[in-house]
Each structure stands twice: as C-alpha cells, then as structure tokens.
Design a protein around this motif. Structure first.
Motif, short mmCIF file in Angstrom:
data_model
loop_
_atom_site.label_atom_id
_atom_site.label_comp_id
_atom_site.label_asym_id
_atom_site.label_seq_id
_atom_site.Cartn_x
_atom_site.Cartn_y
_atom_site.Cartn_z
N GLY A 92 76.11 3.40 60.98
CA GLY A 92 75.27 2.42 61.64
C GLY A 92 75.16 1.10 60.90
N LEU A 93 75.58 1.04 59.65
CA LEU A 93 75.53 -0.22 58.90
C LEU A 93 76.64 -1.15 59.36
CD1 LEU A 93 75.01 0.58 55.11
CD2 LEU A 93 73.41 -0.49 56.67
N GLN A 94 76.35 -2.45 59.34
CA GLN A 94 77.38 -3.45 59.62
C GLN A 94 78.03 -3.82 58.29
OE1 GLN A 94 76.17 -7.29 61.24
NE2 GLN A 94 78.00 -7.30 62.50
N VAL A 95 79.36 -3.76 58.26
CA VAL A 95 80.10 -4.00 57.02
C VAL A 95 81.33 -4.86 57.29
CG1 VAL A 95 79.38 -1.84 55.93
CG2 VAL A 95 81.46 -1.87 57.31
N ASP A 96 81.83 -5.46 56.22
CA ASP A 96 83.13 -6.13 56.25
C ASP A 96 84.10 -5.23 55.48
OD1 ASP A 96 82.23 -8.42 57.58
OD2 ASP A 96 81.63 -9.38 55.71
N ILE A 97 85.22 -4.90 56.12
CA ILE A 97 86.21 -4.04 55.49
C ILE A 97 87.56 -4.76 55.41
CG2 ILE A 97 85.10 -1.94 56.32
CD1 ILE A 97 87.48 -1.64 58.30
N VAL A 98 88.42 -4.27 54.52
CA VAL A 98 89.81 -4.71 54.47
C VAL A 98 90.66 -3.57 55.00
CG1 VAL A 98 91.73 -5.37 52.98
CG2 VAL A 98 89.47 -6.28 52.53
N GLN B 49 88.95 1.61 63.64
CA GLN B 49 89.68 1.02 62.52
C GLN B 49 89.20 1.63 61.20
OE1 GLN B 49 90.90 -3.33 63.19
NE2 GLN B 49 88.82 -3.21 64.00
N VAL B 50 90.13 1.78 60.26
CA VAL B 50 89.82 2.38 58.96
C VAL B 50 90.16 1.38 57.86
CG1 VAL B 50 90.46 4.21 57.35
CG2 VAL B 50 90.24 4.72 59.77
N GLY B 51 89.24 1.25 56.91
CA GLY B 51 89.48 0.36 55.78
C GLY B 51 88.45 0.58 54.70
N ARG B 52 88.56 -0.21 53.64
CA ARG B 52 87.65 -0.11 52.50
C ARG B 52 86.58 -1.19 52.58
NH1 ARG B 52 88.97 3.77 49.09
NH2 ARG B 52 91.12 4.50 49.10
N VAL B 53 85.32 -0.77 52.35
CA VAL B 53 84.19 -1.70 52.44
C VAL B 53 84.25 -2.71 51.30
CG1 VAL B 53 81.68 -1.91 52.41
CG2 VAL B 53 82.75 0.05 53.55
N LYS B 54 84.21 -3.97 51.65
CA LYS B 54 84.17 -5.06 50.66
C LYS B 54 82.79 -5.69 50.60
CE LYS B 54 88.27 -4.63 49.24
NZ LYS B 54 88.47 -4.03 47.94
N HIS B 55 82.03 -5.59 51.69
CA HIS B 55 80.72 -6.23 51.73
C HIS B 55 79.87 -5.54 52.77
CE1 HIS B 55 77.92 -9.55 52.95
NE2 HIS B 55 77.77 -9.56 51.64
N ILE B 56 78.62 -5.26 52.40
CA ILE B 56 77.65 -4.72 53.35
C ILE B 56 76.86 -5.89 53.90
CG2 ILE B 56 75.66 -3.20 53.65
CD1 ILE B 56 76.79 -1.54 51.29
N VAL B 57 76.86 -6.06 55.21
CA VAL B 57 76.20 -7.19 55.84
C VAL B 57 74.70 -6.89 55.90
CG1 VAL B 57 76.06 -8.62 57.91
CG2 VAL B 57 78.26 -7.67 57.19
N THR B 58 73.91 -7.82 55.38
CA THR B 58 72.46 -7.68 55.41
C THR B 58 71.87 -8.73 56.34
OG1 THR B 58 72.18 -9.16 53.53
CG2 THR B 58 72.42 -6.82 53.03
N GLU B 59 70.58 -8.62 56.61
CA GLU B 59 69.90 -9.60 57.46
C GLU B 59 70.00 -11.01 56.86
OE1 GLU B 59 68.66 -8.92 60.47
OE2 GLU B 59 69.38 -6.89 60.17
N GLU B 60 70.00 -11.10 55.52
CA GLU B 60 70.03 -12.40 54.85
C GLU B 60 71.44 -13.01 54.88
OE1 GLU B 60 68.93 -9.61 52.50
OE2 GLU B 60 67.25 -9.69 53.89
N GLY B 61 72.45 -12.18 55.16
CA GLY B 61 73.80 -12.71 55.19
C GLY B 61 74.66 -11.92 54.29
#
Length: 67
Positions: A12-18, A55-67
């Motif tokens: 359920g978390l929004q993330v940026d992956i590669v 899509q499958v990838g490795r998490v580089k950043h967890i997106v938070t409310e602050e950005g």
C-alpha cells in the motif's frame, strides 16, 4: 527513507523503484507496493517489491506526504 530496510516497506505504500532494465540509467518508476519479494531484513541496493501493476524492481525512495 531510502528503501533498504524491509521493516520500512509494506503493501500500500507509494514508492519509487528502479526496474531491472532501468538499472544502467537509474530511471525511477513510481507505484504502489503489492508484494515484498526480498526476504532479508536489509538489502544495500533496495528491497525488491512487486507493484500493483505487476512491475518488479528495487525500492530507491519511499514517497511521503512531504515529498
């Protein structure tokens, strides 16, 4: 948060992956975590996840409310 610790990631978390194909360029793909695929508690290149769109990838950043 940089996505290297499994304890910080949950469905359920929004993330940026590669994605594997984007590793040479480092291009990020944003999505919602569906499944956590890495079993170890920590991974230096990021925890591997499957997004809700498959899509499958490795998490580089967890997106938070602050950005």
């Amino acid at each position: 948060m940089n996505g290297q610790n499994r304890s910080e990631i949950r469905a359920g978390l929004q993330v940026d992956i590669v994605l594997k194909k984007d590793q040479p360029t480092g291009k990020l793909t944003r999505g919602i975590v569906k499944d956590i695929l890495t079993n170890s508690p920590r991974h230096p290149h990021g925890i591997k996840v499957r997004l809700t769109d498959g899509q499958v990838g490795r998490v580089k950043h967890i997106v938070t409310e602050e950005g």
